[in-house]
Write an enzyme that holds these catalytic residues in place. Structure first.
Site, PDB file in Angstrom:
ATOM      1  N   HIS A 154     101.445  20.736   6.953  1.00 30.37           N
ATOM      2  CA  HIS A 154     100.780  19.982   5.876  1.00 30.37           C
ATOM      3  C   HIS A 154      99.690  20.805   5.187  1.00 30.37           C
ATOM      4  O   HIS A 154      98.658  20.277   4.777  1.00 30.37           O
ATOM      5  CB  HIS A 154     100.184  18.673   6.401  1.00 30.37           C
ATOM      6  CG  HIS A 154     101.201  17.706   6.921  1.00 30.37           C
ATOM      7  ND1 HIS A 154     101.823  16.784   6.130  1.00 30.37           N
ATOM      8  CD2 HIS A 154     101.721  17.533   8.163  1.00 30.37           C
ATOM      9  CE1 HIS A 154     102.667  16.065   6.851  1.00 30.37           C
ATOM     10  NE2 HIS A 154     102.624  16.508   8.083  1.00 30.37           N
ATOM     11  N   ASN A 202     104.208   9.127   7.030  1.00 27.60           N
ATOM     12  CA  ASN A 202     105.173  10.081   6.474  1.00 27.60           C
ATOM     13  C   ASN A 202     106.158   9.300   5.620  1.00 27.60           C
ATOM     14  O   ASN A 202     106.374   8.116   5.862  1.00 27.60           O
ATOM     15  CB  ASN A 202     105.942  10.796   7.598  1.00 27.60           C
ATOM     16  CG  ASN A 202     105.241  12.045   8.075  1.00 27.60           C
ATOM     17  OD1 ASN A 202     104.129  12.340   7.671  1.00 27.60           O
ATOM     18  ND2 ASN A 202     105.893  12.773   8.963  1.00 27.60           N
TER      19      ASN A 202
HETATM   20  C1  HEM Z   1     104.860  15.297  18.013  1.00 22.11           C
HETATM   21  C2  HEM Z   1     103.947  14.700  17.346  1.00 22.11           C
HETATM   22  C3  HEM Z   1     103.054  15.361  16.328  1.00 22.11           C
HETATM   23  C4  HEM Z   1     102.220  16.407  16.486  1.00 22.11           C
HETATM   24  C5  HEM Z   1     101.981  17.231  17.747  1.00 22.11           C
HETATM   25  C6  HEM Z   1     101.567  16.611  15.196  1.00 22.11           C
HETATM   26  C7  HEM Z   1     100.661  17.612  14.924  1.00 22.11           C
HETATM   27  C8  HEM Z   1     100.017  17.794  13.739  1.00 22.11           C
HETATM   28  C9  HEM Z   1      99.127  18.876  13.428  1.00 22.11           C
HETATM   29  C10 HEM Z   1      98.760  20.004  14.398  1.00 22.11           C
HETATM   30  C11 HEM Z   1      98.678  18.690  12.176  1.00 22.11           C
HETATM   31  C12 HEM Z   1      97.720  19.611  11.398  1.00 22.11           C
HETATM   32  C13 HEM Z   1      96.320  19.118  11.508  1.00 22.11           C
HETATM   33  C14 HEM Z   1      95.354  20.094  10.808  1.00 22.11           C
HETATM   34  O1  HEM Z   1      95.466  21.312  11.004  1.00 22.11           O
HETATM   35  O2  HEM Z   1      94.478  19.619  10.046  1.00 22.11           O
HETATM   36  C15 HEM Z   1      99.276  17.489  11.668  1.00 22.11           C
HETATM   37  C16 HEM Z   1      99.057  16.984  10.427  1.00 22.11           C
HETATM   38  C17 HEM Z   1      99.658  15.861   9.940  1.00 22.11           C
HETATM   39  N1  HEM Z   1     100.589  15.085  10.592  1.00 22.11           N
HETATM   40 FE1  HEM Z   1     101.303  15.392  12.415  1.00 22.11          FE
HETATM   41  N2  HEM Z   1     102.022  15.712  14.303  1.00 22.11           N
HETATM   42  C18 HEM Z   1     102.926  14.909  14.947  1.00 22.11           C
HETATM   43  C19 HEM Z   1     103.595  13.842  14.425  1.00 22.11           C
HETATM   44  C20 HEM Z   1     103.353  13.299  13.183  1.00 22.11           C
HETATM   45  C21 HEM Z   1     103.938  12.068  12.702  1.00 22.11           C
HETATM   46  C22 HEM Z   1     104.910  11.190  13.497  1.00 22.11           C
HETATM   47  C23 HEM Z   1     103.444  11.871  11.456  1.00 22.11           C
HETATM   48  C24 HEM Z   1     103.740  10.741  10.492  1.00 22.11           C
HETATM   49  C25 HEM Z   1     103.685   9.508  10.843  1.00 22.11           C
HETATM   50  C26 HEM Z   1     102.550  12.951  11.163  1.00 22.11           C
HETATM   51  C27 HEM Z   1     101.855  13.083   9.996  1.00 22.11           C
HETATM   52  C28 HEM Z   1     100.942  14.073   9.747  1.00 22.11           C
HETATM   53  C29 HEM Z   1     100.212  14.182   8.504  1.00 22.11           C
HETATM   54  C30 HEM Z   1     100.302  13.251   7.281  1.00 22.11           C
HETATM   55  C31 HEM Z   1      99.407  15.314   8.621  1.00 22.11           C
HETATM   56  C32 HEM Z   1      98.506  15.921   7.542  1.00 22.11           C
HETATM   57  C33 HEM Z   1      97.085  15.462   7.666  1.00 22.11           C
HETATM   58  C34 HEM Z   1      96.258  16.141   6.568  1.00 22.11           C
HETATM   59  O3  HEM Z   1      96.447  15.834   5.375  1.00 22.11           O
HETATM   60  O4  HEM Z   1      95.443  16.998   6.909  1.00 22.11           O
HETATM   61  N3  HEM Z   1     102.526  13.809  12.224  1.00 22.11           N
HETATM   62  N4  HEM Z   1     100.095  16.956  12.639  1.00 22.11           N
END
Ligand code: HEM
Length: 352
Positions: free
Chosen positions: A86, A159
């Site tokens: 992202h 998402n």
């Molecule tokens: C296995 C599960 C998941 C892991 C380990 C994970 C991990 C991460 C990580 C490491 C980031 C980056 C955070 C940063 O550097 O600022 C992130 C961002 C994000 N994740 Fe996940 N994620 C997972 C599942 C999901 C799911 C299921 C969704 C949706 C429902 C999701 C939606 C997002 C969104 C929208 C962001 C962006 C946030 C922003 O705008 O900074 N993720 N996730």
């Protein structure tokens, strides 16, 4: 700079000496009360931030020049490492307004006080590309919303696909390494159509549901104003009696779900790689504020036990025929940030 010679006044005749000239010809600002002072980051008035302190005119720069060190240190910290996923995101300020109280299910005021407007910040992004990548690849879009509630900050992500690739978070680093560019060649930079991804998918049968959604029209949206947001996970609401209810959150864009065809997306990427960000910026600046309904699916643990699947498995969705959606509020995005780096890049949002 040595102090051998006194600084000369540039404007001796007016009696209003606003500027002085130092030994090297440099201008020194004077605190004359009319202009905003140049200061250090700590607020200390400063005559000059263009000449470092040296032991002699050509000599080494002195470590005791804390103004130089502050300026360079600040500069060295003007970037943060981009997000691993992202990284390419567009953020907008706005508000959430509750239209239907969930008092029966929770004590959180943001979900019980109808009509209350809560300020928020939302960042909408692609998943795979780096921060400078194009806006229109075939990719999941996601958004994270930070609600600045009276009781503290509440973060919620969605998402635009209702399921996720994996059941166990321990596979997430492998998934992301597979999605990102191939390790030897550094491309493709923002899409999943390459060998490491398909290798991962072929070895991960639970990802098949998500892959079907990725191959749908959803992953080439027409605008960030036209993406849905599924919370994917089930959360728990607790009411004042301590009773628990499961909840799934869904954001639904008022403009409806609209997509590009592949040919349009490819041409758009070439004509304007910032297409989605520009579209959002122009919508906000012209007062076309995008809105989303927030809807919930509510169910008890006893009801969940009757489902023919595990609702805690992120590769499954809960059919709306089984648990209907109830709209409880709306989000309006209406103010573009003043400073992209400070507000959009540095905002700390949840990782799931
Ligand atoms: C296995 C599960 C998941 C892991 C380990 C994970 C991990 C991460 C990580 C490491 C980031 C980056 C955070 C940063 O550097 O600022 C992130 C961002 C994000 N994740 Fe996940 N994620 C997972 C599942 C999901 C799911 C299921 C969704 C949706 C429902 C999701 C939606 C997002 C969104 C929208 C962001 C962006 C946030 C922003 O705008 O900074 N993720 N996730």
């Amino acid at each position: 700079m040595s102090n051998d010679q006194p600084v000369k006044s540039k404007d001796d005749t007016s009696g209003n000496n606003k500027t002085q000239i130092g030994q090297g010809g440099e201008l020194h600002q004077l605190a004359d009360g009319e202009h905003a002072l140049l200061t250090t980051n700590q607020g200390l008035p400063l005559a000059d931030n263009q000449n470092s302190l040296k032991s002699n005119p050509s000599g080494p720069v002195l470590l005791e020049d804390f103004i130089l060190r502050e300026k360079i240190t600040h500069f060295d910290h003007e970037r943060i490492p981009e997000r691993i996923v992202h990284a390419r995101g567009t953020g907008v300020h706005g508000y959430f307004e509750l239209t239907h109280s969930l008092q029966q299910y929770t004590t959180a005021k943001i979900l019980t006080e109808v009509g209350e407007q809560t300020p928020l910040f939302t960042r909408i992004s692609t998943v795979a590309g780096g921060s400078g990548s194009v806006d229109t690849p075939r990719d999941v879009r996601g958004f994270a919303t930070k609600f600045y509630t009276k009781e503290g900050n509440w973060d919620l992500v969605g998402n635009n696909v209702p399921v996720f690739f994996i059941q166990d978070a321990i596979k997430f680093p492998d998934l992301v390494h597979a999605i990102k560019m191939e390790p030897d060649r550094g491309f493709p930079q923002s899409a999943t159509a390459h060998d490491t991804f398909w290798d991962f998918i072929s070895l991960t049968p639970e990802s098949m549901h998500m892959v079907m959604w990725i191959m749908s029209d959803r992953t080439i949206p027409r605008s960030l104003r036209m993406v849905e947001g599924f919370g994917v996970h089930s959360f728990r609401l607790i009411n004042e009696n301590g009773d628990s209810t499961f909840v799934k959150f869904h954001w639904r864009p008022k403009l409806g779900l609209q997509s590009m065809v592949w040919d349009e997306a490819v041409k758009t990427a070439g004509a304007d790689q910032d297409f989605m960000r520009r579209d959002m910026f122009e919508a906000i600046e012209t007062g076309n504020f995008p809105e989303w309904d927030l809807a919930v699916q509510l169910f008890t643990a006893a009801e969940a036990d009757q489902f023919p699947f595990d609702h805690l498995d992120a590769t499954k969705l809960i059919p709306e025929e089984l648990v209907p959606l109830q709209v409880i509020g709306r989000m309006v995005l209406d103010r573009w940030p003043n400073n992209f780096f400070a507000e959009t890049e540095q905002v700390a949002l949840p990782i799931t």
